[in-house]
Design a protein around this motif. Structure first.
Motif, PDB file in Angstrom:
ATOM      1  N   UNK A  47      -5.574 -20.052 -56.069  1.00  0.00           N
ATOM      2  CA  UNK A  47      -5.675 -18.696 -56.632  1.00  0.00           C
ATOM      3  C   UNK A  47      -4.667 -17.769 -55.946  1.00  0.00           C
ATOM      4  N   UNK A  48      -4.537 -17.899 -54.646  1.00  0.00           N
ATOM      5  CA  UNK A  48      -3.559 -17.088 -53.908  1.00  0.00           C
ATOM      6  C   UNK A  48      -2.145 -17.439 -54.364  1.00  0.00           C
ATOM      7  N   UNK A  49      -1.880 -18.719 -54.533  1.00  0.00           N
ATOM      8  CA  UNK A  49      -0.551 -19.154 -54.958  1.00  0.00           C
ATOM      9  C   UNK A  49      -0.174 -18.610 -56.327  1.00  0.00           C
ATOM     10  N   UNK A  50      -1.106 -18.695 -57.265  1.00  0.00           N
ATOM     11  CA  UNK A  50      -0.787 -18.185 -58.586  1.00  0.00           C
ATOM     12  C   UNK A  50      -0.754 -16.658 -58.621  1.00  0.00           C
ATOM     13  N   UNK A  51      -1.479 -15.999 -57.729  1.00  0.00           N
ATOM     14  CA  UNK A  51      -1.355 -14.550 -57.607  1.00  0.00           C
ATOM     15  C   UNK A  51       0.036 -14.183 -57.078  1.00  0.00           C
ATOM     16  N   UNK A  52       0.524 -14.984 -56.127  1.00  0.00           N
ATOM     17  CA  UNK A  52       1.888 -14.760 -55.628  1.00  0.00           C
ATOM     18  C   UNK A  52       2.919 -14.992 -56.726  1.00  0.00           C
ATOM     19  N   UNK A  53       2.731 -16.043 -57.520  1.00  0.00           N
ATOM     20  CA  UNK A  53       3.647 -16.309 -58.627  1.00  0.00           C
ATOM     21  C   UNK A  53       3.594 -15.187 -59.657  1.00  0.00           C
ATOM     22  N   UNK A  54       2.396 -14.695 -59.949  1.00  0.00           N
ATOM     23  CA  UNK A  54       2.250 -13.582 -60.885  1.00  0.00           C
ATOM     24  C   UNK A  54       2.946 -12.327 -60.359  1.00  0.00           C
ATOM     25  N   UNK A  55       2.775 -12.052 -59.069  1.00  0.00           N
ATOM     26  CA  UNK A  55       3.438 -10.888 -58.471  1.00  0.00           C
ATOM     27  C   UNK A  55       4.952 -11.043 -58.514  1.00  0.00           C
ATOM     28  N   UNK A  56       5.437 -12.250 -58.263  1.00  0.00           N
ATOM     29  CA  UNK A  56       6.886 -12.485 -58.319  1.00  0.00           C
ATOM     30  C   UNK A  56       7.414 -12.307 -59.739  1.00  0.00           C
ATOM     31  N   UNK A  57       6.632 -12.719 -60.724  1.00  0.00           N
ATOM     32  CA  UNK A  57       7.040 -12.514 -62.115  1.00  0.00           C
ATOM     33  C   UNK A  57       7.031 -11.030 -62.475  1.00  0.00           C
TER      34      UNK A  57
END
Length: 73
Positions: free
Chosen positions: A31-41
């Motif tokens: 969940x943290x990883x995909x939140x980071x990916x979402x923030x990067x997007x």
């Protein structure tokens, strides 16, 4: 090109795992990883075209990942 996209997604997941372990967070690492990916997007660090083909593949076959747990229940 596809390997580069896959590497970007796996890098986000690895960073999420590293943050979860380092900071002892009660949130799952994926969940943290995909939140980071979402923030990067959202911030434009990663463009959508950098991950679109791999993410389309994962979404297309997402139901397959739930077959085994469903049969187990």
């Amino acid at each position: 090109m596809i390997l580069k996209q896959f590497f970007i997604i796996l890098s986000a997941l690895f960073l999420g795992y590293a943050l979860s372990v380092a900071l002892h967070l009660p949130i799952p690492a994926n969940v943290i990883g995909f939140a980071l990916l979402f923030a990067a997007l959202c911030l434009g660090v990663v463009k959508l075209r950098h991950v679109d083909r791999v993410s389309d593949f994962v979404i297309k076959y997402l139901a397959v990942f739930f077959v085994t747990p469903t049969v187990g229940i």
